[in-house]
Design an enzyme around this catalytic site. Structure first.
Site, PDB file in Angstrom:
ATOM      1  CB  CYS A   1      -1.007   0.123   1.296  1.00 24.04           C
ATOM      2  SG  CYS A   1      -1.858   1.385   1.271  1.00 24.04           S
TER       3      CYS A   1
ATOM      4  CB  CYS B   1      -5.172   3.258  -5.012  1.00 27.88           C
ATOM      5  SG  CYS B   1      -4.128   1.790  -4.696  1.00 27.88           S
TER       6      CYS B   1
END
Length: 327
Positions: free
Chosen positions: A77, A228
């Protein structure tokens, strides 16, 4: 059990950070998953896209594990890594560090502010693979780069890439970016389907001008998010491969949560990407929770980082105004 939690975000992609490096917290795998489902629930006093567990590492300065709001674990992430980078660097009083993630140990460092008085960190995004087996994508070819897949769309070409979590990326026009196509397609590939058995992150990319792109992502296990980090990184690389931008040159990446800067690098036959952006703290909270059964919890204190919130709001307002003019 009392837990101290930092609510933080990268580009509006928000997380709850739990420090296992300097606290005596220990969790089973099922407890991590259950905590994510409970604490990240937007109907509660906390709510987030996921939990960042910051842990000790035998080979790096720290270790990051990421659990999505649905309880699943993400292999990487980028936005979360920036928050972990800040936390570990400040904890260890360092300007750079090495963070262990599921697939690689990644270099991170403090960077010049991307916007006045906004803590900014550069994080390495790698490994990068175009092998469809890495996603996995079940098709009868080894790679899928800028091609059409009739099962998804007769009109839109896609690129499949793992960085290392799986991404399906399309460069689209204004009409498509404002349509419902992305939502419908994303829900299909993240439900029962024969192409992506484990689901996939889906990004639509709009080229604004050389050196600038807009990216919107439907994240596997979460849904549409403000941003993201790995998707913005992968999207930058895809635009470079499509000659819209250039390797080794910075690209401003705008998103619904703000903006970041990415630089894609080529090293022989492989790629890495620098992701540069904010690591903003929203508040620090203490909660009482039964980790064996965390469906309910009590927040006993919450202290906001008001100045950090205010500065990031200014960045968001600037980006929102700009995107209205170009999208």
């Amino acid at each position: 059990m009392e837990l101290e939690i930092i609510k933080c975000h990268g580009s509006g992609n928000d997380f709850l950070l739990i420090d296992e490096m300097s606290n005596e917290y220990t969790f089973s795998e099922s407890e991590r998953s259950a905590l994510a489902i409970s604490l990240c629930n937007r109907k509660t006093e906390l709510g987030a896209d996921g939990i960042l567990f910051v842990m000790k590492s035998d080979r790096a300065d720290g270790r990051m594990r990421v659990f999505n709001a649905d309880g699943s674990e993400a292999s990487m992430c980028g936005n979360g890594l920036r928050c972990v980078a800040r936390y570990v660097c400040e904890l260890l009083n360092k300007d750079s560090a090495l963070i262990e993630t599921m697939k690689a140990d990644l270099a991170v460092r403090k960077e010049h502010d991307i916007f006045p008085e906004i803590p900014t960190y550069l994080v390495e995004i790698s490994p990068v693979s175009f092998q469809v087996r890495e996603l996995p994508l079940h098709i009868s070819q080894e790679t899928f780069v800028n091609e059409k897949l009739p099962a998804l769309s007769e009109e839109i070409p896609f690129t499949a890439v793992a960085v290392p979590n799986p991404h399906l990326i399309a460069i689209v026009d204004n009409e498509t970016i404002h349509s419902t196509v992305q939502k419908e397609l994303s829900e299909y590939v993240n439900g029962p389907n024969e192409l992506f058995p484990d689901g996939v992150n889906v990004s639509f990319v709009k080229a604004i001008q050389p050196g600038q792109i807009y990216v919107r992502t439907f994240e596997r296990g979460v849904g549409f998010t403000n941003a993201c980090g790995t998707a913005m990184s992968a999207s930058t690389l895809v635009t470079c491969l499509n000659k819209l931008n250039h390797l080794e040159e910075p690209v401003e990446v705008f998103n619904n949560g703000g903006k970041v800067r990415c630089v894609a690098h080529q090293k022989e036959n492989s790629y890495t990407i620098d992701l540069i952006g904010n690591a903003t703290y929203v508040y620090v909270a203490k909660i009482e929770v039964n980790v064996q059964s965390p469906s309910t919890f009590t927040c006993t204190s919450k202290n906001e980082f008001s100045k950090e919130i205010a500065q990031y709001t200014k960045l968001q307002e600037e980006v929102t105004s700009y995107l209205k003019d170009v999208l």
